[in-house]
Scaffold this active site. Structure first.
Site, PDB file in Angstrom:
ATOM      1  N   HIS A  82       0.837  -1.192   0.000  1.00  0.00           N
ATOM      2  CA  HIS A  82       0.000   0.000   0.000  1.00  0.00           C
ATOM      3  C   HIS A  82       0.875   1.246   0.000  1.00  0.00           C
ATOM      4  O   HIS A  82       1.845   1.326   0.736  1.00  0.00           O
ATOM      5  CB  HIS A  82      -0.890   0.002   1.246  1.00  0.00           C
ATOM      6  CG  HIS A  82      -1.801   1.184   1.316  1.00  0.00           C
ATOM      7  ND1 HIS A  82      -3.001   1.234   0.638  1.00  0.00           N
ATOM      8  CD2 HIS A  82      -1.675   2.366   1.953  1.00  0.00           C
ATOM      9  CE1 HIS A  82      -3.580   2.406   0.871  1.00  0.00           C
ATOM     10  NE2 HIS A  82      -2.796   3.107   1.653  1.00  0.00           N
ATOM     11  N   ASP A 161     -14.365   3.142   8.871  1.00  0.00           N
ATOM     12  CA  ASP A 161     -13.331   4.038   8.352  1.00  0.00           C
ATOM     13  C   ASP A 161     -13.888   4.925   7.251  1.00  0.00           C
ATOM     14  O   ASP A 161     -13.580   6.110   7.175  1.00  0.00           O
ATOM     15  CB  ASP A 161     -12.130   3.249   7.820  1.00  0.00           C
ATOM     16  CG  ASP A 161     -11.175   4.175   7.078  1.00  0.00           C
ATOM     17  OD1 ASP A 161     -10.612   5.069   7.728  1.00  0.00           O
ATOM     18  OD2 ASP A 161     -11.046   4.042   5.852  1.00  0.00           O
ATOM     19  N   ARG A 168     -13.615  13.333   8.740  1.00  0.00           N
ATOM     20  CA  ARG A 168     -12.311  13.984   8.962  1.00  0.00           C
ATOM     21  C   ARG A 168     -11.981  14.949   7.831  1.00  0.00           C
ATOM     22  O   ARG A 168     -11.409  16.027   8.046  1.00  0.00           O
ATOM     23  CB  ARG A 168     -11.205  12.927   9.081  1.00  0.00           C
ATOM     24  CG  ARG A 168     -11.245  12.152  10.388  1.00  0.00           C
ATOM     25  CD  ARG A 168     -10.401  10.896  10.301  1.00  0.00           C
ATOM     26  NE  ARG A 168      -9.039  11.174   9.891  1.00  0.00           N
ATOM     27  CZ  ARG A 168      -8.277  10.336   9.160  1.00  0.00           C
ATOM     28  NH1 ARG A 168      -8.749   9.160   8.767  1.00  0.00           N
ATOM     29  NH2 ARG A 168      -7.060  10.679   8.829  1.00  0.00           N
ATOM     30  N   SER A 183      -6.677   4.282   9.951  1.00  0.00           N
ATOM     31  CA  SER A 183      -7.510   4.266   8.751  1.00  0.00           C
ATOM     32  C   SER A 183      -6.910   3.331   7.693  1.00  0.00           C
ATOM     33  O   SER A 183      -7.581   2.433   7.158  1.00  0.00           O
ATOM     34  CB  SER A 183      -7.619   5.702   8.213  1.00  0.00           C
ATOM     35  OG  SER A 183      -8.138   5.729   6.912  1.00  0.00           O
ATOM     36  N   LYS A 187      -8.162  -1.041   6.753  1.00  0.00           N
ATOM     37  CA  LYS A 187      -8.534  -1.582   5.442  1.00  0.00           C
ATOM     38  C   LYS A 187      -7.606  -2.717   5.030  1.00  0.00           C
ATOM     39  O   LYS A 187      -8.027  -3.715   4.443  1.00  0.00           O
ATOM     40  CB  LYS A 187      -8.522  -0.463   4.403  1.00  0.00           C
ATOM     41  CG  LYS A 187      -9.717   0.466   4.555  1.00  0.00           C
ATOM     42  CD  LYS A 187      -9.613   1.707   3.698  1.00  0.00           C
ATOM     43  CE  LYS A 187      -8.641   2.699   4.297  1.00  0.00           C
ATOM     44  NZ  LYS A 187      -8.796   4.071   3.830  1.00  0.00           N
TER      45      LYS A 187
HETATM   46  N1  URA Z   1      -5.368   7.216   3.375  1.00  0.00           N
HETATM   47  C1  URA Z   1      -6.322   6.613   4.089  1.00  0.00           C
HETATM   48  O1  URA Z   1      -6.837   5.579   3.691  1.00  0.00           O
HETATM   49  N2  URA Z   1      -6.706   7.175   5.246  1.00  0.00           N
HETATM   50  C2  URA Z   1      -6.182   8.310   5.733  1.00  0.00           C
HETATM   51  O2  URA Z   1      -6.567   8.754   6.787  1.00  0.00           O
HETATM   52  C3  URA Z   1      -5.194   8.941   4.969  1.00  0.00           C
HETATM   53  C4  URA Z   1      -4.807   8.353   3.793  1.00  0.00           C
END
Ligand code: URA
Ligand code: CA
Length: 434
Positions: A82, A161, A168, A183, A187
């Site tokens: 990622h 999230d 946010r 966050s 995932k």
């Molecule tokens: N990418 C994400 O998935 N979440 C965040 O808070 C910032 C970047």
């Protein structure tokens, strides 16, 4: 339990307990707790932070808020990768086939682009016929049969999230390290991989502008991995200029294929080798770092990784002839060259402005609902450290519509900073945290 008490505790710098985090996050996800209370809580976290244990608990709660993918039917140690959001970051298109060609299974879920950053799923859709929406069964079978699959995230992965991130985004609480770390990791954990390699970007185009911030984010995510029992390695890499030379969906597919032919830009190639080597080590298909690097380099040089990409494209319904014939990709109609206004050396190429310029041309989305033009984007002729003379070409805009062309041109012009002296070289890879 009352939301106000939890907000109060965090406001005063106290530590939250697992049942308090569960209560707050689950209550918010199912609609029992309103936006305004979560906003106040997120701001309290922004100022007071969360410790390692709290951050891991928040991550777990969010990971378990929806579907979790069970990859146990895939043989071997599954690795995922990622990136925290770069510009022109084509690495996934290269890494999935490269790592699979070296014998490690890659089950990768990716997202779409938003704002100045692009998304792997959009890029893959530039390949004619390529399907990114796969059933879990097809996804798993693909990895077992050919070693790699890249698919869009399913609708119900970490819904907590999804809701919190949207909140946010409009309450100035995105740039909090525990909130970003939880966050991203929620995932990744819900997506089921055993090992995760994170590419944490630092610089102008990244969430973390400073090296210290990026390092702290990297360390926090590695710690979350330790707390929840996943192997995590984080590479901190440079985003003080876009990665490679292409920015835009079709253009980046072409750049990825070039790289798999051993003809890619140096920075993109080097980053891919580094990330691939980390993935191979996590997957336990190699013993040492040297062996990992050799294996990845060989697969790039002998065509094995390129062949794996062809297999991957065909397996997901795409036309694999695209590898030999770039005309099969969507093509932009017009070109406009951006010229240097003075002689000197390129000091910096503000990645965010390049990303915004590409977005204005239609390569990216200003809002989630926007449609994108897969053909358009930017080709960077000059990169940081290159010498330029006044009037020479810095970059080329490839476009279809003139609607926001002027603005795109201005953005790209202002992205390039040119000075008299050759700049000091930034490292591409700053650190590896594990
Ligand atoms: N990418 C994400 O998935 N979440 C965040 O808070 C910032 C970047
Ligand atoms: Ca690129």
């Amino acid at each position: 339990m009352r939301p106000n008490d939890i907000i109060e505790t965090k406001k005063e710098g106290g530590k939250l307990k697992a049942d308090e985090i569960d209560f707050l996050i689950n209550g918010y996800t199912n609609g029992d707790i309103p936006d305004y209370q979560l906003s106040a809580w997120a701001m309290a976290v922004y100022f007071q932070g969360m410790d390692k244990e709290e951050t891991a608990m928040l991550t777990k709660t969010m990971a378990e808020s929806g579907e979790t993918i069970d990859l146990s039917k895939i043989k071997g140690t599954k690795v995922d990768k990622h990136s925290t959001g770069g510009v022109g970051d084509t690495t996934t298109l290269i890494l999935a086939p490269l790592v699979a060609a070296c014998g490690a299974p890659v089950a990768k879920m990716s997202g779409r682009g938003l704002g100045h950053t692009g998304g792997t799923i959009d890029k893959l859709e530039a390949i004619p016929g390529f399907k990114t929406s796969l059933s879990t069964e097809k996804f798993i079978n693909s990895v077992n049969q050919i070693g790699a699959a890249v698919a869009g995230q399913t609708g119900n992965l970490a819904p907590a999230d999804k809701k919190l991130y949207a909140l946010r985004d409009v309450t100035a609480t995105v740039d909090s390290i525990p909130l970003i770390a939880s966050s991203i990791m929620s995932k990744k954990i819900a997506s089921g991989a055993d090992g995760i390699v994170l590419d944490v970007k630092t610089g102008d185009g990244a969430f973390m502008k400073t090296y210290d911030g990026a390092l702290e984010l990297a360390e926090t995510m590695v710690e979350i991995g330790e707390e929840v029992g996943r192997d995590v390695i984080a590479v901190v890499s440079d985003m003080n200029q876009p990665l490679g030379k292409a920015v835009g969906n079709s253009l980046e597919v072409k750049e990825a294929i070039d790289t798999l032919k051993g003809e890619g830009p140096e920075d993109l190639t080097n980053l891919c080798i580094t990330l691939a080597a980390q993935m191979l080590q996590l997957s336990n298909v190699v013993e040492t770092k040297e062996e990992a690097i050799n294996k990845a380099t060989t697969a790039l040089n002998n065509g094995a990784a390129l062949n794996k990409l062809k297999e991957m494209i065909a397996n997901q319904g795409g036309n694999s002839e695209v590898v030999d014939d770039y005309q099969l990709l969507p093509q932009g109609e017009n070109k406009l060259e951006i010229k240097a206004q003075q002689s000197g050396y390129v000091q910096k190429i503000k990645a965010k402005d390049v990303g915004l310029s590409a977005m204005l041309l239609g390569a990216g989305r200003a809002t989630k609902e926007d449609e994108i033009d897969l053909a358009v984007g930017i080709e960077l002729t000059k990169k940081v450290g290159d010498e330029v003379t006044a009037g020479s070409t810095l970059a080329t805009l490839i476009y279809d519509s003139e609607e926001d062309l002027e603005e795109a041109k201005d953005k790209l012009n202002s992205a390039y900073q040119i000075g008299k002296e050759a700049p000091e070289e930034n490292p591409l890879i700053y650190d590896v945290v594990k």
